[in-house]
Motif scaffolding. Structure first.
Motif, PDB file in Angstrom:
ATOM      1  N   PRO A 192       0.912  -1.166  -0.067  1.00  0.00           N
ATOM      2  CA  PRO A 192      -0.117  -0.006   0.211  1.00  0.00           C
ATOM      3  C   PRO A 192       1.036   0.761  -0.313  1.00  0.00           C
ATOM      4  O   PRO A 192       0.305   2.105  -0.275  1.00  0.00           O
ATOM      5  CB  PRO A 192      -0.806  -0.262   1.269  1.00  0.00           C
ATOM      6  CG  PRO A 192      -0.500  -0.927   1.581  1.00  0.00           C
ATOM      7  CD  PRO A 192       0.406  -2.026   1.000  1.00  0.00           C
ATOM      8  N   GLN A 193       1.781   1.460   0.577  1.00  0.00           N
ATOM      9  CA  GLN A 193       2.623   2.113   1.200  1.00  0.00           C
ATOM     10  C   GLN A 193       3.551   2.785  -0.521  1.00  0.00           C
ATOM     11  O   GLN A 193       3.631   4.050  -1.047  1.00  0.00           O
ATOM     12  CB  GLN A 193       3.988   2.585   1.955  1.00  0.00           C
ATOM     13  CG  GLN A 193       3.379   2.938   3.154  1.00  0.00           C
ATOM     14  CD  GLN A 193       3.005   4.263   3.344  1.00  0.00           C
ATOM     15  OE1 GLN A 193       4.294   5.340   2.504  1.00  0.00           O
ATOM     16  NE2 GLN A 193       2.541   4.764   4.210  1.00  0.00           N
ATOM     17  N   LEU A 196       0.656   4.183  -2.599  1.00  0.00           N
ATOM     18  CA  LEU A 196       0.769   6.202  -2.410  1.00  0.00           C
ATOM     19  C   LEU A 196       1.326   6.649  -2.866  1.00  0.00           C
ATOM     20  O   LEU A 196       1.155   7.880  -3.406  1.00  0.00           O
ATOM     21  CB  LEU A 196       0.155   5.990  -0.628  1.00  0.00           C
ATOM     22  CG  LEU A 196      -1.767   5.100  -0.893  1.00  0.00           C
ATOM     23  CD1 LEU A 196      -1.007   5.100   0.903  1.00  0.00           C
ATOM     24  CD2 LEU A 196      -1.862   6.326   0.070  1.00  0.00           C
ATOM     25  N   LEU A 197       3.519   6.430  -2.544  1.00  0.00           N
ATOM     26  CA  LEU A 197       3.789   6.985  -3.248  1.00  0.00           C
ATOM     27  C   LEU A 197       4.227   7.455  -4.853  1.00  0.00           C
ATOM     28  O   LEU A 197       4.637   8.099  -4.897  1.00  0.00           O
ATOM     29  CB  LEU A 197       5.108   6.498  -2.679  1.00  0.00           C
ATOM     30  CG  LEU A 197       5.758   6.944  -1.256  1.00  0.00           C
ATOM     31  CD1 LEU A 197       6.729   5.429  -0.550  1.00  0.00           C
ATOM     32  CD2 LEU A 197       6.277   7.964  -0.354  1.00  0.00           C
ATOM     33  N   LEU A 198       3.822   6.493  -5.872  1.00  0.00           N
ATOM     34  CA  LEU A 198       3.898   6.493  -6.787  1.00  0.00           C
ATOM     35  C   LEU A 198       2.170   7.482  -6.974  1.00  0.00           C
ATOM     36  O   LEU A 198       1.998   8.274  -8.294  1.00  0.00           O
ATOM     37  CB  LEU A 198       2.923   5.228  -7.192  1.00  0.00           C
ATOM     38  CG  LEU A 198       4.632   3.534  -7.337  1.00  0.00           C
ATOM     39  CD1 LEU A 198       4.257   2.573  -7.509  1.00  0.00           C
ATOM     40  CD2 LEU A 198       5.311   4.968  -8.467  1.00  0.00           C
ATOM     41  N   GLU A 218      -7.847   8.599  -3.666  1.00  0.00           N
ATOM     42  CA  GLU A 218      -9.618   8.767  -3.124  1.00  0.00           C
ATOM     43  C   GLU A 218      -9.264   7.084  -2.794  1.00  0.00           C
ATOM     44  O   GLU A 218     -10.646   6.888  -1.437  1.00  0.00           O
ATOM     45  CB  GLU A 218      -9.883   8.478  -4.433  1.00  0.00           C
ATOM     46  CG  GLU A 218     -10.524  10.012  -4.834  1.00  0.00           C
ATOM     47  CD  GLU A 218     -10.717  11.396  -3.615  1.00  0.00           C
ATOM     48  OE1 GLU A 218     -12.657  10.697  -3.277  1.00  0.00           O
ATOM     49  OE2 GLU A 218     -10.467  11.936  -3.275  1.00  0.00           O
ATOM     50  N   VAL A 219      -9.076   6.221  -3.268  1.00  0.00           N
ATOM     51  CA  VAL A 219      -9.517   4.251  -2.861  1.00  0.00           C
ATOM     52  C   VAL A 219      -9.025   4.471  -1.901  1.00  0.00           C
ATOM     53  O   VAL A 219      -9.679   3.754  -0.742  1.00  0.00           O
ATOM     54  CB  VAL A 219      -9.096   3.263  -3.791  1.00  0.00           C
ATOM     55  CG1 VAL A 219      -9.199   2.530  -3.514  1.00  0.00           C
ATOM     56  CG2 VAL A 219      -9.157   4.490  -5.215  1.00  0.00           C
ATOM     57  N   PHE A 220      -7.763   5.228  -1.208  1.00  0.00           N
ATOM     58  CA  PHE A 220      -7.001   5.099  -0.016  1.00  0.00           C
ATOM     59  C   PHE A 220      -8.098   5.326   1.443  1.00  0.00           C
ATOM     60  O   PHE A 220      -8.622   5.049   1.970  1.00  0.00           O
ATOM     61  CB  PHE A 220      -5.883   6.159   0.531  1.00  0.00           C
ATOM     62  CG  PHE A 220      -5.074   5.527   1.749  1.00  0.00           C
ATOM     63  CD1 PHE A 220      -4.983   4.718   1.918  1.00  0.00           C
ATOM     64  CD2 PHE A 220      -5.461   6.656   2.212  1.00  0.00           C
ATOM     65  CE1 PHE A 220      -4.582   4.861   4.022  1.00  0.00           C
ATOM     66  CE2 PHE A 220      -4.703   7.115   3.746  1.00  0.00           C
ATOM     67  CZ  PHE A 220      -4.745   5.614   4.373  1.00  0.00           C
ATOM     68  N   THR A 231      -6.723  -4.621   1.990  1.00  0.00           N
ATOM     69  CA  THR A 231      -6.307  -4.374   0.859  1.00  0.00           C
ATOM     70  C   THR A 231      -5.202  -3.520   0.821  1.00  0.00           C
ATOM     71  O   THR A 231      -3.893  -3.191   1.279  1.00  0.00           O
ATOM     72  CB  THR A 231      -6.417  -4.396  -0.307  1.00  0.00           C
ATOM     73  OG1 THR A 231      -7.328  -5.943  -0.205  1.00  0.00           O
ATOM     74  CG2 THR A 231      -5.635  -5.157  -1.638  1.00  0.00           C
ATOM     75  N   PHE A 232      -5.580  -2.149   1.306  1.00  0.00           N
ATOM     76  CA  PHE A 232      -5.239  -0.752   1.646  1.00  0.00           C
ATOM     77  C   PHE A 232      -4.542  -0.221   2.391  1.00  0.00           C
ATOM     78  O   PHE A 232      -4.660   1.045   3.155  1.00  0.00           O
ATOM     79  CB  PHE A 232      -5.659   0.153   0.231  1.00  0.00           C
ATOM     80  CG  PHE A 232      -4.706   1.063  -0.220  1.00  0.00           C
ATOM     81  CD1 PHE A 232      -3.818   1.534  -0.056  1.00  0.00           C
ATOM     82  CD2 PHE A 232      -5.666   1.758  -1.386  1.00  0.00           C
ATOM     83  CE1 PHE A 232      -3.228   2.773  -0.839  1.00  0.00           C
ATOM     84  CE2 PHE A 232      -5.350   2.563  -2.015  1.00  0.00           C
ATOM     85  CZ  PHE A 232      -4.280   2.784  -1.696  1.00  0.00           C
ATOM     86  N   SER A 233      -4.600  -1.259   3.408  1.00  0.00           N
ATOM     87  CA  SER A 233      -4.118  -0.411   4.692  1.00  0.00           C
ATOM     88  C   SER A 233      -2.269  -1.750   5.238  1.00  0.00           C
ATOM     89  O   SER A 233      -2.636  -2.764   5.393  1.00  0.00           O
ATOM     90  CB  SER A 233      -5.007  -0.719   6.275  1.00  0.00           C
ATOM     91  OG  SER A 233      -4.368  -0.502   6.821  1.00  0.00           O
TER      92      SER A 233
END
Lengths: 360, 356
Positions: A192-193, A196-198, A218-220, A231-233
Motif C-alpha cells: 500500500p505504501q 500511495l508514493l506512486l 481517493e481509494v485509500f 487491501t489498502f492498509s
C-alpha cells in the motif's frame, strides 16, 4: 485507451480472474494493488496478450485485440527478477528490441544513448549485466522497455528485489522516465505504501476481482468495502464489530462511539468499524475522540514512531504513535480512537458511507 | 545462547588484498551481547551478508577471529557452531508434512518424542500453520513454506544464535506484521541471540534492539533505532535511515549560528572542538516546520501519501523535503523553520557534538 470488458480467466477448476472491467488512459500510471495470488500477474498477462481470456474482451485504442498474441502488440514488460541477456553488453541489451524491429544503426545508437542517459547507465554501456549492481540491472531492463516505445508498459513488482533507498530513487524517477512517452503504465505491487508514493490511479485486487478503481488517494480514503480497506492498509486496518443503538456504536462498558457525521441515522444493528493505525492516538486530541483501555502485546519502535500492538476485547489492533514509547507486554493503557476518520461497513462488508454518497 | 565477539575481522574476496579497497569487509571489531537482537542494515554491497556468513561459518575471514562465549570458533563449521539459520527462500523438505519438517531438527538431535511434540505444537501455532500440520509441504504457497523455514529456525532452544538473511522478503505485507511481532515476542520470551540481515528499514528498526548500519565495508554506526533517527553519526546514516532521508545543506558555522545562503539558523549549541572539511547541517523532514514564518521556500511538489504529506521545497536553491501531517495545511506564502531539537552539524560527513 486499454479497455478490459468483463474479462475472466479460468485455469482448470480455478478462476484466476473474475469479471474484470477496466479502462486505462494513455499517459496515466495505474497501480494494481493486492496480496500474492490476488491476480495481479494474471491480469497483466491478459493485458499483454500473453494469455487469452476465457471470456470477455480486450480493446486497445478501440481495436479488439482479444486473441492477438503479444508479439503483435506494442507492449513492454519489466519483472521483479532482473531479466537481461547475460552475454550481451548493456548497450546491446537496450538495443535488442530496436534490432528486432529492424531500425537502422544510427537510429538505434541515438535511442540507446538517450535511454542510457535517462536511466543513468551511460558509464556502464560496455559492461555485461552480471557485472552490475541489482539497481543497475533493473535500470537496464527499464531502459529496454523505454526504447521499445510501447503503448502499454507493464511493470510487475519491478522494485521488489532492490533495497529501499534504491526503490525510493527509482520510484521517484519512474513517472518522469515514462512521462513523455504517453504510454499506459500498469504497475503491480503488494505494498500500500508503494501505491500511495506512486500516486496515479489504483485498482485494488482480491481473489481475482477488482474491488475498486479510482485515484489512488481517493481509494485509500474512501474504500467502497472492507476488502478494499484491508487491501489498502499497512499496518493492517483496525476493525471491530459493534452494535449500533441510537446515534452511536456500543463499545465495552457502555462506552459509545458516536457515528460519523451523516451516519447518525443509519439503521440499528451490527456494523464493522474500521480505522487506520494512525487514527488510534496516545494523547487525547482537542475534539472528536473516544477513550478505550487496551492491553499491549508488543511494541515496535522505528526510531521516530512506535507501532503498539494492542488487544481490545476480541480485536487485535495496531496503534501508530509518533515518537518513541516503551510499554511492557500485558500493560493496560488508555488510547483514543479518532472518531473523525471512522469507516463503517455493513454486515455484507459494504461501506455505509459510500452507499450514502451514491444515494445522495 | 551465546555472546559473539568479532575480533579485528577483515575479509577480502581477492587472493592477495593490499589496499583498503580490496576488502569487502574492512575492520570489524565488535561484540554482540548474549540475548541481543541485532539487525545488519545497509545498501547492497555494504558487506552485511559477508559479515553474516562469517558469523555462521559459511565464510572464513581473511583476518581476525570469532569467539562464542570466549571460545575461538573461527575454524569450526556451521554445524559445529550450533547455529540456526533462516534464509530468504524456504529451505524445507517438500515430501515431509509441516509437522515433520519442524520436528526434524529436534529428532536429529535425539530429543524424546514427547519433548519434540511439545516444541513443534508451540512453534506451529506461532507460525499459524496448526491447521496444516498433517499436510505435505509440497502443496503449500511460497509464504507458507517460508513460515516453515522460520519455524525450523526457532524450534531449537539449544542453539548459540539464530541468523536471519532477509527472511520476510517473500512474505506479504500483512503477514510480515504478524510474523515480525511474533519474532519480537519470542525474543523477549526466550532471549535468543539473533542477527538479522535485511535491506528493509522498517523490518530492521522494529526487529532489533541495536541496529548495525554498514556502508562500504564498514560499520558506520551501531545504535538503538531512536539514536539512529535523532543523532546520526554520519550523513550516510541520516540519508539511509528515514524515508525520505535527512536533509543535508552546506553551512558555515560561527558560534551558535549556522549560515546557509542568506539565512542565519540558531543552533542548539556551539560545536565543540575544531571542524575540518566541509561543514553541513542535517535536519530530518520530520523536524522542518512549514508555516507562514521563518525562511521563505518555493514548493515544487506535494505528495499526499495518506497519513502524511511529503512536501518538496526549494530553500536557498537547495531541494529539501518537509513532512506535514494528514490534516496539515500548505500556506500560500510558504516558509520553513528548523526545530532546534532536530538539528545536527557535520564536519567531513561526521557528526560534531554541540555544547550548551
Amino acid at each position: 485507451m486499454l479497455e478490459l470488458r468483463n474479462v475472466s480467466k479460468t485455469v482448470g477448476a480455478e478462476e484466476h480472474i473474475r469479471d474484470v472491467s477496466l479502462s486505462l488512459q494513455h499517459g496515466t500510471l495505474n497501480v494494481l494493488l493486492g496480496p500474492t495470488l490476488s491476480g495481479k500477474t494474471s491480469l497483466m498477462r491478459l493485458m499483454a496478450g500473453l494469455d487469452t481470456p476465457t471470456s470477455g474482451s480486450v480493446f486497445f485504442d478501440g481495436e479488439d485485440v482479444t486473441g492477438q498474441p503479444v508479439q503483435k502488440r506494442k507492449v513492454a514488460m519489466v519483472y521483479q527478477q532482473f531479466i537481461n541477456y547475460p552475454a550481451m553488453t548493456v548497450y546491446e541489451n537496450i538495443a535488442s528490441p530496436l534490432r528486432v524491429a529492424g531500425e537502422d544503426r544510427q537510429a538505434i545508437d541515438r535511442k540507446v544513448r538517450k535511454a542510457a542517459e535517462l536511466l543513468r547507465l551511460t558509464p556502464y554501456l560496455d559492461r555485461t549485466p552480471l557485472n552490475l549492481s541489482g539497481g543497475q540491472q533493473q535500470r537496464t531492463a527499464l531502459a529496454r522497455a523505454v526504447v521499445k516505445n510501447a503503448g502499454l508498459v507493464l511493470l510487475d513488482e519491478p522494485l521488489a528485489n532492490l533495497d529501499y533507498k534504491l526503490r525510493e530513487e527509482l520510484r521517484a524517477e519512474l513517472p518522469k522516465i515514462f512521462a513523455e512517452s504517453g504510454a499506459i503504465f500498469v504497475y503491480a505491487t503488494t505494498e500500500p505504501q508503494e501505491a500511495l508514493l506512486l500516486g496515479g490511479n489504483t485498482a485494488t485486487l482480491s481473489e481475482g476481482r477488482v474491488t475498486q478503481f479510482g485515484r489512488t488517494i481517493e481509494v485509500f480514503r474512501n474504500p467502497v468495502d472492507l476488502v478494499t480497506a484491508r487491501t489498502f492498509s499497512d499496518p493492517p486496518l483496525n476493525t471491530i464489530t459493534l452494535g449500533k443503538k441510537g446515534a452511536g456504536f456500543r463499545l465495552e462498558g457502555g462506552v459509545v462511539l458516536p457515528a460519523p457525521e451523516g451516519l447518525e441515522g443509519i439503521a440499528e444493528g451490527n456494523y464493522t468499524i474500521g480505522f487506520q493505525p494512525h487514527h488510534l492516538l496516545l494523547e487525547r486530541p482537542t475534539a472528536g475522540a473516544v477513550s478505550v483501555k487496551a492491553k499491549v502485546t508488543v511494541t515496535e519502535i522505528t526510531g521516530s514512531e512506535s507501532f503498539v500492538h494492542l488487544d481490545y476485547a476480541d480485536a487485535r489492533w495496531v496503534m501508530l504513535a509518533s515518537g518513541v514509547h516503551h510499554f511492557n507486554p500485558d500493560e493496560t493503557i488508555e488510547v483514543f480512537i479518532d472518531t473523525r476518520h471512522l469507516m463503517v461497513f455493513d454486515e455484507t462488508g459494504r461501506a455505509v458511507s459510500a452507499l450514502r454518497k451514491l444515494a445522495a | 545462547m551465546a555472546r559473539i565477539d568479532l575480533e579485528h575481522i577483515r575479509h577480502s574476496y581477492l587472493p592477495n588484498p593490499r589496499a583498503d579497497a580490496d576488502y569487502a569487509l574492512k575492520e570489524v571489531h565488535q561484540s554482540l551481547e548474549d540475548g541481543g537482537a541485532y539487525a545488519l542494515l545497509g545498501p547492497s554491497g555494504c558487506g552485511k551478508t559477508t559479515l553474516l556468513n562469517i558469523i555462521s561459518g559459511l565464510l572464513r575471514p581473511s583476518e581476525g577471529c570469532l569467539l562464542f562465549d570466549g571460545e575461538d570458533v573461527s575454524d569450526r563449521s556451521t554445524q559445529e557452531r550450533n547455529i540456526a539459520q533462516v534464509f530468504q527462500f524456504p529451505v524445507i523438505y517438500d515430501t515431509m508434512t509441516v509437522y515433520d519438517n519442524l520436528a526434524f531438527p529436534l529428532r536429529n538431535r535425539g530429543l524424546p518424542e514427547g519433548e519434540v511434540d511439545r516444541k513443534v505444537r508451540e512453534i506451529i501455532g506461532i507460525i499459524g500453520l496448526a491447521d496444516r500440520a498433517k499436510r505435505k509441504a509440497r502443496g503449500l504457497t511460497a509464504d507458507q513454506k517460508q513460515k516453515i523455514s522460520l519455524g525450523r529456525g526457532l524450534v531449537r532452544s539449544d542453539v548459540n544464535a539464530i541468523l536471519f538473511d532477509e527472511p520476510l522478503t517473500v512474505i506479504d505485507p500483512h503477514m510480515k506484521w504478524v510474523l515480525r511481532s511474533q519474532l519480537k515476542q519470542l525474543h523477549k520470551r526466550f532471549g535468543y541471540t539473533m542477527v538479522y540481515v535485511t535491506h528493509d528499514q522498517t523490518e530492521a528498526l522494529t526487529f532489533a534492539d541495536r541496529v548495525v548500519v554498514m556502508y562500504d565495508g564498514e560499520i558506520v554506526q551501531i545504535g538503538t533505532p531512536d539514536e539512529l533517527f535523532e543523532r546520526p553519526k554520519h550523513t550516510f546514516v541520516g540519508y539511509f535511515i528515514g524515508s525520505p532521508g535527512m536533509n543535508v545543506v552546506p553551512v558555515s558555522v560561527q558560534g551558535r549560528t549556522a549560515h546557509f545562503g542568506g539565512q542565519a539558523i540558531t543552533l542548539p549549541g556551539a560545536p565543540e572542538g575544531s571542524m575540518t572539511g566541509p561543514v553541513e547541517l542535517g535536519i530530518r523532514p520530520e523536524y522542518v516546520r512549514l508555516g507562514r514564518e521563518g525562511m521563505p521556500v518555493t514548493i515544487s511538489k506535494v505528495e499526499d501519501i495518506g497519513r502524511r504529506k511529503i512536501v518538496r521545497a526549494s530553500l536557498e536553491g537547495k531541494e529539501i523535503a518537509v513532512i506535514v501531517g494528514e490534516d496539515g495545511e500548505i500556506p500560500a506564502e510558504p516558509h520553513v523553520a528548523f526545530d532546534p531539537a532536530g538539528i545536527n552539524i557535520y564536519a567531513d560527513s561526521r557528526r560534531v557534538e554541540l555544547g550548551g
